[in-house]
Design an enzyme around this catalytic site. Structure first.
Site, PDB file in Angstrom:
ATOM      1  N   ASP A  70       0.823  -1.217   0.000  1.00 38.85           N
ATOM      2  CA  ASP A  70       0.000   0.000   0.000  1.00 38.85           C
ATOM      3  C   ASP A  70       0.852   1.260   0.000  1.00 38.85           C
ATOM      4  O   ASP A  70       2.070   1.229   0.259  1.00 38.85           O
ATOM      5  CB  ASP A  70      -0.965   0.005   1.191  1.00 38.85           C
ATOM      6  CG  ASP A  70      -0.249  -0.002   2.533  1.00 38.85           C
ATOM      7  OD1 ASP A  70       0.755  -0.740   2.673  1.00 38.85           O
ATOM      8  OD2 ASP A  70      -0.682   0.725   3.437  1.00 38.85           O
ATOM      9  N   GLU A 128       0.005  -0.925   5.670  1.00 37.48           N
ATOM     10  CA  GLU A 128       1.097  -0.525   6.549  1.00 37.48           C
ATOM     11  C   GLU A 128       1.002   0.959   6.882  1.00 37.48           C
ATOM     12  O   GLU A 128       1.492   1.392   7.921  1.00 37.48           O
ATOM     13  CB  GLU A 128       2.451  -0.806   5.882  1.00 37.48           C
ATOM     14  CG  GLU A 128       3.663  -0.673   6.805  1.00 37.48           C
ATOM     15  CD  GLU A 128       4.260   0.730   6.860  1.00 37.48           C
ATOM     16  OE1 GLU A 128       5.061   0.991   7.758  1.00 37.48           O
ATOM     17  OE2 GLU A 128       3.911   1.580   6.002  1.00 37.48           O
TER      18      GLU A 128
END
Lengths: 354, 354
Positions: A70, A128
């Site tokens: 991400d 994350e």
């Protein structure tokens, strides 16, 4: 379809062009999963938007390569664009260049062009960049810790190509002072909770933090007030004052040891733990890590901030950060990565694994 | 039409029944003005919603009787109601019972039933219960201070029938600590502003406030933190911390002297004055005040909170609080006043003036 048969810099660009802001990683995870399933000598698992790939070569040691899929929200910087040898775009530094290096190694192993000296586990995960409760690696560590098992974990977060070993733990406590409320015109009827904080701040001001060598790296601790609040109105003696204290501790201390130390600093105060995250040892005294350091070159340094390498700490797995991205460019609209850094990252890992 | 030819308790009820929440005093001010204009021996001025009445008897001394017309917002407690000898309703204690006593004295003087030993000035004003910038007495003191001129001011705020002399001054300063911001994982790169507040709090904690006799009354000072704030995020060394300090000072000190004292306590810190209000001497060593004390009976005490008596302080006019209301009932839905307290208040003033 993701083409892994390009250089790591070109692959970085292809990864950036698949937008994957936290929570929206499914398409990129699908593409990564499909690309890795092309190699019959890798076993692939999919768990939500986490993709795990493994070799089963019967080697004595196993190394994890981990990276998040991400990014933070885009800022008119997708798709990527080249400007000379710099690739601009959301995630170029944090951390699709690291993911590209991971996938290039998988490609070389999958195609039989690289016969690694250790078994390998790739963990590509989601979320994350948002609250820890959504972090895909944390979820995996909680639900299936055996998937993380290894002798060394390499997290390919940007370090500008250096090795940053382990990470400090961090915890926060609330030190609560309780007084007696009164009108400030009759202050002797009350007990001022803000005044009671004086010795708390004095102890913090005179505190001598440890400087500790752990597995050959030097960690500087810190014990700091990161917040203080008290007061009800301009004419009231306050009956509560709360000092929020952050302890950054070297990875030779467990979370329990660290909290016990903070309580020792404030034995006569109400200390409440509000949050805690473990540190991780760098493990650079282990043979596999020493070989990794030798292959990368340069002098490893201690990781000071808290990163996902600490997910491996409680499992007893040494962990390091090593990624081509420049951490100072992370989360910025002008985020970019240098082509050579990405190629160097792949080359260093290949040297280590050969 | 307001009928002043009733006893002070009945007049209190009539005043309560004219709702006059701050900002909505016009109708009550109109009624008071009209009632006072009925007496040709009083000179009447109207200034906004402030009504000023005066005798011009050529006496050697002049006494001000002051009271505010407004109330806090009603709480289903208008109109008033009697329960035995207790009158319930918004403003019964704070301070329409005091206003009733003032108007009864005006009635007796106006009708020639009381020949006062001193000249009298009645000041009935608006907006005491809201921000100071709207206060009618403060406005009069600023624009026409000669209207307040007197040898003694009696403010009929509730004191439960006792004399509370003068009032403490109050000021607030912001003590600002400035550090250097840093990540808390690298705290040695910063300077923690919260830690810098340690000596500020230590000085406050060890501060010995003065206990001072002024004009025969004892004032207890106080120097207190009433607020503290600092902190940016749980992982940041903060670069600012502000301690708000309130100094309540005896009326032997001017605002300037009081600020100088606070700067002396913190000579090496950034001290910024944020607001200040003067104290007022009780002046109980003056003959006219001594006569008032004798007429009321009991032992006067120092006023500890800040009240509108302090509007007279900078004009050099001694001032006392003396009102029939119970200050502990002010601003409460169950606000009430005892009939006898109101009658006693009127009787004491008549004794003093006869």
């Amino acid at each position: 379809m993701l083409d892994l048969d390009v250089d790591a810099a070109a692959l970085t660009a292809a990864l950036v062009d698949v937008e994957s802001v936290s929570g929206n990683e499914a398409r990129l995870a699908d593409l990564v999963e499909a690309a890795l399933r092309a190699y019959p000598n890798l076993t692939i698992e999919r768990d939500g938007n986490v993709v795990v790939a493994r070799t089963e070569l019967g080697r004595d040691e196993r190394v994890v390569l981990a990276g998040h899929l991400d990014t933070v929200p885009t800022a008119d910087n997708v798709p990527s664009r080249w400007d000379g040898d710099l690739l601009y775009g959301c995630g170029t530094s944090d951390m699709k260049s690291g993911v590209a290096v991971m996938l290039r190694v998988a490609h070389l192993v999958g195609r039989g062009e690289l016969d690694p000296r250790v078994d390998l586990t790739w963990i590509l995960y989601d979320c994350e960049e948002v609250e820890a409760s959504r972090n895909g690696l944390a979820r995996l560590a909680r639900t299936r810790p055996e998937a993380l098992a290894a002798d060394l974990a390499i997290v390919l977060e940007g370090t500008d190509g250096d090795i940053e070993g382990g990470c400090q733990g961090t915890l926060r406590v609330a030190v609560r002072l309780v007084g007696v409320r009164a009108h400030s015109a009759r202050s002797w009827l009350g007990t001022n909770a803000i005044h009671l904080a004086a010795p708390v701040l004095a102890r913090l001001a005179s505190y001598q933090p440890r400087v500790v060598d752990v597995d050959g790296l030097t960690y500087h601790e810190g014990l700091n007030a990161v917040g203080i609040s008290g007061g009800i109105a301009g004419n009231v003696i306050p009956d509560e004052c709360v000092v929020t204290v952050n302890y950054r501790f070297a990875p030779d201390r467990s979370e329990e040891d660290a909290l016990a130390h903070v309580r020792d600093v404030f034995p006569d105060f109400d200390v409440e733990l509000t949050d805690t995250s473990p540190g991780a040892r760098p493990g650079l005294d282990q043979p596999v890590a020493a070989e990794f350091v030798a292959a990368v070159g340069g002098v490893p340094r201690a990781k000071l901030g808290w990163t996902d390498v600490a997910r491996f700490g409680p499992l007893g797995i040494p962990a390091v950060n090593f990624g081509p991205g420049d951490p100072n460019l992370a989360h910025k609209p002008e985020e970019n990565v240098a082509r050579q850094k990405v190629l160097d990252g792949e080359a260093a890992l290949v040297r280590f694994l050969s």
